[in-house]
Motif scaffolding. Structure first.
Motif, PDB file in Angstrom:
ATOM      1  N   ASN A 117       7.421  12.677   3.393  1.00  0.00           N
ATOM      2  CA  ASN A 117       7.027  13.221   2.090  1.00  0.00           C
ATOM      3  C   ASN A 117       8.203  13.989   1.487  1.00  0.00           C
ATOM      4  N   THR A 167       8.342   7.871  -3.991  1.00  0.00           N
ATOM      5  CA  THR A 167       7.540   7.654  -5.194  1.00  0.00           C
ATOM      6  C   THR A 167       8.414   7.565  -6.440  1.00  0.00           C
ATOM      7  N   PRO A 175      -0.073   1.238  -7.382  1.00  0.00           N
ATOM      8  CA  PRO A 175       0.228   2.646  -7.097  1.00  0.00           C
ATOM      9  C   PRO A 175      -0.621   3.192  -5.966  1.00  0.00           C
ATOM     10  N   ASP A 176      -0.244   4.370  -5.492  1.00  0.00           N
ATOM     11  CA  ASP A 176      -0.983   5.010  -4.401  1.00  0.00           C
ATOM     12  C   ASP A 176      -2.411   5.328  -4.812  1.00  0.00           C
ATOM     13  N   GLN A 185      -8.636   0.452  -3.360  1.00  0.00           N
ATOM     14  CA  GLN A 185      -7.349  -0.104  -2.953  1.00  0.00           C
ATOM     15  C   GLN A 185      -7.363  -1.619  -3.089  1.00  0.00           C
ATOM     16  N   ASP A 205       2.545   0.816  -3.048  1.00  0.00           N
ATOM     17  CA  ASP A 205       2.683   2.192  -2.581  1.00  0.00           C
ATOM     18  C   ASP A 205       1.437   2.571  -1.780  1.00  0.00           C
ATOM     19  N   GLU A 206       1.592   2.673  -0.462  1.00  0.00           N
ATOM     20  CA  GLU A 206       0.489   2.999   0.449  1.00  0.00           C
ATOM     21  C   GLU A 206      -0.720   2.078   0.233  1.00  0.00           C
ATOM     22  N   SER A 246      -3.967   2.559   2.551  1.00  0.00           N
ATOM     23  CA  SER A 246      -4.633   3.859   2.594  1.00  0.00           C
ATOM     24  C   SER A 246      -6.124   3.711   2.302  1.00  0.00           C
ATOM     25  N   THR A 286       5.541   0.719   0.785  1.00  0.00           N
ATOM     26  CA  THR A 286       5.663   2.012   1.451  1.00  0.00           C
ATOM     27  C   THR A 286       4.373   2.294   2.210  1.00  0.00           C
ATOM     28  N   SER A 287       4.491   2.992   3.314  1.00  0.00           N
ATOM     29  CA  SER A 287       3.316   3.393   4.084  1.00  0.00           C
ATOM     30  C   SER A 287       3.740   4.419   5.119  1.00  0.00           C
ATOM     31  N   HIS A 288       2.817   5.320   5.443  1.00  0.00           N
ATOM     32  CA  HIS A 288       3.058   6.262   6.529  1.00  0.00           C
ATOM     33  C   HIS A 288       2.561   5.705   7.863  1.00  0.00           C
TER      34      HIS A 288
END
Length: 313
Positions: free
Chosen positions: A44, A49, A88-89, A147, A165-166, A169, A196-198
């Motif tokens: 983060n 982003t 987007p997230d 999502q 983006d994620e 999630s 992107t992803s955590h």
């Protein structure tokens, strides 16, 4: 680690962006070729982003070049947008519209109408497992359902570039698997995907390239290759755990016991992949019946941790 003879579908060269006196992205560089799935990994506050918003033509860079589908995203954002899908997230929804109506409205934005729009919407509902929810108001959807709708919206115009983006999630395991299969299919059809992803284990199963981002700086291909070569913690399981312990003791290899759903295992600390290969050879030679010899944590996770450690030294 980008490869391929074709021109990249996504090209970022020397891109920077500041907000006031704070520089968030510093001369970032990356490329994604057709059919490639590239993971953008960073903690983060690393600038992910901001970089994704610039790629989506929603934010202008202060300097550098961005090309999407061969188009200059700064000088000709309209052409770039026609080739990209943006997820987007967080999904903004039109509360009064149903899932089907939302997709029909997005079709209209891309000039798709009539029978073609209806066919496209039905195909997307099927692909994203939203058919049963087609008549439901968008604002009543769960996080995971939103999502899936967000991905469907991004795919309306069959883009050659996807920015995600994620995307996983809020998805349950079954939905994650379905999404991964859908993205793999798109990749096989030639779509360039930046994601992107955590959830690094998820990315490792999906991506075939990775770019690390820390404090706005992107990693070089050489840095990534070096980090991926150096797994340090390895998990070992054997049919007979006592035989494994005896062999490791004879090799003077310190171990940490670990209990898993799949059974009892041992974790060892090794310097590099070559040392891991040598240990495996020695154990097999000693007659240990090995049933698992793998990184104790995902290779991508270990590589990212190594990249962060070296970046702070």
């Amino acid at each position: 680690m980008s490869t391929g003879a074709s021109s990249p579908s996504i090209l970022v060269s020397g891109v920077s962006r500041s907000f006031g006196s704070t520089t968030v992205v510093h001369e970032a560089n990356l490329s994604v070729h057709p059919g490639q799935i590239t993971a953008l990994v960073g903690p983060n506050g690393s600038g992910k982003t901001t970089l994704m918003l610039m790629l989506a033509t929603l934010l202008k860079p202060d300097s550098g070049e961005i090309r999407i589908g061969g188009h200059d995203a700064v000088q000709n954002p309209r052409a770039a947008r026609a080739t990209l899908g943006w997820m987007p997230d967080a999904l903004g929804v039109w509360d009064s519209l149903t899932v089907r109506e939302t997709l029909i409205a997005v079709c209209a934005m891309y000039g798709i109408s009539g029978l073609a729009a209806g066919e496209r919407v039905e195909a997307l509902l099927t692909e994203t497992a939203l058919t049963a929810l087609a008549g439901q108001r968008s604002h009543t959807l769960s996080r995971g359902q939103k999502q899936r709708l967000s991905l469907a919206r991004a795919l309306v115009h069959k883009p050659s570039v996807l920015l995600l983006d994620e995307p996983a999630s809020g998805l349950d395991p079954e939905a994650r698997l379905a999404q991964r299969q859908a993205l793999e299919k798109l990749s096989n059809e030639g779509t360039a995907i930046l994601i992107t992803s955590h959830v690094l284990d998820e990315l490792e199963q999906l991506a075939n390239d990775v770019v690390f981002l820390r404090e706005g700086h992107t990693s070089t291909d050489e840095t990534v290759a070096d980090a991926m070569r150096h797994n340090t913690r390895w998990r070992i399981r054997a049919i007979d755990i006592t035989t494994l312990d005896e062999a490791l003791a004879a090799l003077h290899t310190p171990v940490t016991p670990q209990a898993l759903l799949s059974g009892e295992s041992r974790v060892v600390e090794l310097t590099n992949n070559a040392e891991a290969a040598e240990l495996l050879r020695s154990l097999v030679t000693a007659g240990v019946q090995i049933i698992e010899f793998s990184p104790a944590t995902g290779s991508l996770e270990q590589a990212f941790l190594r990249f962060n450690q070296e970046a702070t030294q």
